[in-house]
Design a protein around this motif. Structure first.
Motif, PDB file in Angstrom:
ATOM      1  N   LEU A  23       0.863  -1.184  -0.138  1.00 15.10           N
ATOM      2  CA  LEU A  23      -0.022   0.075   0.126  1.00 15.10           C
ATOM      3  C   LEU A  23       0.732   1.329   0.001  1.00 15.10           C
ATOM      4  O   LEU A  23       1.994   1.381   0.859  1.00 15.10           O
ATOM      5  CB  LEU A  23      -0.833  -0.002   1.121  1.00 15.10           C
ATOM      6  CG  LEU A  23      -1.910   1.138   1.333  1.00 15.10           C
ATOM      7  CD1 LEU A  23      -2.840   0.908   0.271  1.00 15.10           C
ATOM      8  CD2 LEU A  23      -2.575   0.961   2.778  1.00 15.10           C
ATOM      9  N   ALA A  24       0.520   2.222  -0.961  1.00 16.03           N
ATOM     10  CA  ALA A  24       1.356   3.516  -0.933  1.00 16.03           C
ATOM     11  C   ALA A  24       0.342   4.565  -1.083  1.00 16.03           C
ATOM     12  O   ALA A  24      -0.544   4.620  -1.346  1.00 16.03           O
ATOM     13  CB  ALA A  24       2.158   3.490  -2.386  1.00 16.03           C
ATOM     14  N   GLU A  25       1.058   5.878  -0.567  1.00 18.62           N
ATOM     15  CA  GLU A  25       0.581   7.025  -0.538  1.00 18.62           C
ATOM     16  C   GLU A  25       1.255   8.114  -1.383  1.00 18.62           C
ATOM     17  O   GLU A  25       2.432   8.445  -0.958  1.00 18.62           O
ATOM     18  CB  GLU A  25       0.380   7.474   0.720  1.00 18.62           C
ATOM     19  CG  GLU A  25      -0.348   8.803   0.928  1.00 18.62           C
ATOM     20  CD  GLU A  25      -0.587   9.247   2.344  1.00 18.62           C
ATOM     21  OE1 GLU A  25      -1.756   8.753   2.658  1.00 18.62           O
ATOM     22  OE2 GLU A  25       0.437   9.618   2.803  1.00 18.62           O
ATOM     23  N   LEU A  26       0.841   8.517  -2.618  1.00 19.67           N
ATOM     24  CA  LEU A  26       1.759   9.387  -3.386  1.00 19.67           C
ATOM     25  C   LEU A  26       1.327  10.661  -2.991  1.00 19.67           C
ATOM     26  O   LEU A  26       0.221  11.352  -3.097  1.00 19.67           O
ATOM     27  CB  LEU A  26       1.337   9.290  -4.721  1.00 19.67           C
ATOM     28  CG  LEU A  26       1.517   7.511  -5.382  1.00 19.67           C
ATOM     29  CD1 LEU A  26       1.293   7.570  -6.840  1.00 19.67           C
ATOM     30  CD2 LEU A  26       2.836   7.363  -5.104  1.00 19.67           C
ATOM     31  N   ASN A  27       2.366  11.478  -2.928  1.00 21.80           N
ATOM     32  CA  ASN A  27       2.256  13.105  -2.855  1.00 21.80           C
ATOM     33  C   ASN A  27       2.496  13.843  -4.001  1.00 21.80           C
ATOM     34  O   ASN A  27       3.759  13.722  -4.385  1.00 21.80           O
ATOM     35  CB  ASN A  27       3.071  13.425  -1.546  1.00 21.80           C
ATOM     36  CG  ASN A  27       2.707  14.946  -1.126  1.00 21.80           C
ATOM     37  OD1 ASN A  27       2.068  15.663  -1.843  1.00 21.80           O
ATOM     38  ND2 ASN A  27       3.525  15.480  -0.311  1.00 21.80           N
ATOM     39  N   ARG A  30       0.159  18.736  -7.758  1.00 21.46           N
ATOM     40  CA  ARG A  30      -0.985  19.455  -7.800  1.00 21.46           C
ATOM     41  C   ARG A  30      -2.041  18.708  -7.567  1.00 21.46           C
ATOM     42  O   ARG A  30      -3.299  19.005  -7.775  1.00 21.46           O
ATOM     43  CB  ARG A  30      -0.947  19.638  -9.451  1.00 21.46           C
ATOM     44  CG  ARG A  30      -0.150  21.105  -9.637  1.00 21.46           C
ATOM     45  CD  ARG A  30      -0.337  21.598 -11.091  1.00 21.46           C
ATOM     46  NE  ARG A  30       0.501  22.707 -11.156  1.00 21.46           N
ATOM     47  CZ  ARG A  30       1.889  22.578 -11.814  1.00 21.46           C
ATOM     48  NH1 ARG A  30       2.429  21.472 -11.988  1.00 21.46           N
ATOM     49  NH2 ARG A  30       2.816  23.451 -11.884  1.00 21.46           N
ATOM     50  N   SER A  31      -2.062  17.409  -7.132  1.00 19.40           N
ATOM     51  CA  SER A  31      -3.356  16.782  -6.736  1.00 19.40           C
ATOM     52  C   SER A  31      -3.186  15.950  -5.494  1.00 19.40           C
ATOM     53  O   SER A  31      -4.389  15.248  -5.233  1.00 19.40           O
ATOM     54  CB  SER A  31      -3.349  15.438  -7.848  1.00 19.40           C
ATOM     55  OG  SER A  31      -2.143  14.731  -7.620  1.00 19.40           O
ATOM     56  N   GLY A  32      -2.443  16.474  -4.592  1.00 22.57           N
ATOM     57  CA  GLY A  32      -2.547  16.074  -3.186  1.00 22.57           C
ATOM     58  C   GLY A  32      -2.295  14.681  -2.972  1.00 22.57           C
ATOM     59  O   GLY A  32      -1.084  14.146  -3.622  1.00 22.57           O
ATOM     60  N   LEU A  33      -2.853  13.877  -2.002  1.00 21.21           N
ATOM     61  CA  LEU A  33      -2.441  12.475  -1.813  1.00 21.21           C
ATOM     62  C   LEU A  33      -3.153  11.628  -2.531  1.00 21.21           C
ATOM     63  O   LEU A  33      -4.466  11.770  -2.625  1.00 21.21           O
ATOM     64  CB  LEU A  33      -2.498  12.320  -0.280  1.00 21.21           C
ATOM     65  CG  LEU A  33      -1.790  13.037   0.548  1.00 21.21           C
ATOM     66  CD1 LEU A  33      -2.165  12.682   2.259  1.00 21.21           C
ATOM     67  CD2 LEU A  33      -0.217  12.889   0.604  1.00 21.21           C
ATOM     68  N   GLU A  34      -2.558  10.662  -3.200  1.00 21.63           N
ATOM     69  CA  GLU A  34      -3.227   9.418  -3.936  1.00 21.63           C
ATOM     70  C   GLU A  34      -3.099   8.318  -3.284  1.00 21.63           C
ATOM     71  O   GLU A  34      -2.033   7.523  -3.273  1.00 21.63           O
ATOM     72  CB  GLU A  34      -2.856   9.558  -5.187  1.00 21.63           C
ATOM     73  CG  GLU A  34      -2.971  10.591  -5.984  1.00 21.63           C
ATOM     74  CD  GLU A  34      -4.299  10.665  -6.867  1.00 21.63           C
ATOM     75  OE1 GLU A  34      -4.821   9.442  -6.888  1.00 21.63           O
ATOM     76  OE2 GLU A  34      -5.039  11.602  -7.221  1.00 21.63           O
ATOM     77  N   PRO A  35      -3.739   7.425  -2.489  1.00 18.26           N
ATOM     78  CA  PRO A  35      -3.483   6.382  -1.889  1.00 18.26           C
ATOM     79  C   PRO A  35      -3.764   5.113  -2.893  1.00 18.26           C
ATOM     80  O   PRO A  35      -4.732   5.077  -3.781  1.00 18.26           O
ATOM     81  CB  PRO A  35      -4.586   6.118  -0.709  1.00 18.26           C
ATOM     82  CG  PRO A  35      -5.579   7.045  -0.996  1.00 18.26           C
ATOM     83  CD  PRO A  35      -5.026   8.136  -2.125  1.00 18.26           C
ATOM     84  N   GLY A  36      -3.185   3.974  -2.674  1.00 13.22           N
ATOM     85  CA  GLY A  36      -3.499   2.684  -3.495  1.00 13.22           C
ATOM     86  C   GLY A  36      -2.219   1.807  -3.434  1.00 13.22           C
ATOM     87  O   GLY A  36      -1.282   1.833  -2.987  1.00 13.22           O
ATOM     88  N   ARG A  37      -2.361   0.733  -4.094  1.00 14.77           N
ATOM     89  CA  ARG A  37      -1.386  -0.456  -3.756  1.00 14.77           C
ATOM     90  C   ARG A  37      -0.550  -0.417  -5.377  1.00 14.77           C
ATOM     91  O   ARG A  37      -0.922   0.013  -6.226  1.00 14.77           O
ATOM     92  CB  ARG A  37      -2.299  -1.953  -4.279  1.00 14.77           C
ATOM     93  CG  ARG A  37      -2.859  -2.062  -2.848  1.00 14.77           C
ATOM     94  CD  ARG A  37      -2.507  -3.377  -2.661  1.00 14.77           C
ATOM     95  NE  ARG A  37      -3.151  -3.725  -1.203  1.00 14.77           N
ATOM     96  CZ  ARG A  37      -2.641  -3.865   0.020  1.00 14.77           C
ATOM     97  NH1 ARG A  37      -1.526  -3.501  -0.128  1.00 14.77           N
ATOM     98  NH2 ARG A  37      -3.276  -3.983   0.972  1.00 14.77           N
TER      99      ARG A  37
END
Length: 141
Positions: A23-27, A30-37
């Motif tokens: 599981l990862a959370e991308l910062n 311009r789009s903020g946090l994007e969680p997902g696998r």
């Protein structure tokens, strides 16, 4: 302590390939946090998370969860190109790759934070805090 033992010799793509399925959370800028696998890591530029392709080197940071804690590393402070409000002023640096750095996340859930070098302004050693006015006084009752 030397920084030499933290060098991994890997690229960000190679490190993300090792963390595939986590599981990862991308910062993103311009789009903020994007969680997902992390579904798939392509050899060159892309990583697939939640049916979207991202370019890891263009992100601010990537936080990967359920990675075991390690005792190796150096306490550092990180100054970033994006506003982080001193969130990384006292954190453990556990890896230095060819185009990224890896930090051990704080908190109860074990995690790692991967920063592309393009989002890091500086790395510094935090100063030890001294207690003002506390010089080993003995309390008397």
């Amino acid at each position: 302590m030397s920084w030499q033992h933290l060098r991994t010799g890997k690229t960000l793509q190679q490190r993300l390939a090792q963390l595939q399925g986590h599981l990862a959370e991308l910062n993103a800028p311009r789009s903020g946090l994007e969680p997902g696998r992390i579904r798939r890591v392509f050899p060159r530029n892309f990583v697939k998370i939640n049916h979207q392709l991202f370019i890891p080197l263009s992100l601010n940071s990537i936080r990967v969860f359920n990675v075991p804690r390690t005792q190796r590393g150096i306490r550092v402070g990180i100054r970033t190109t994006f506003p982080s409000r001193n969130a990384f002023r006292n954190i453990r640096l556990v890896g230095v790759g060819l185009n990224y750095i890896e930090l051990q996340g704080k908190g109860r859930v074990p995690s790692r934070i991967l920063f592309p070098l393009s989002s890091v302004e500086s790395i510094y050693r935090p100063r030890k805090r001294t207690l003002k006015g506390k010089r080993g006084c003995i309390r008397r009752r």
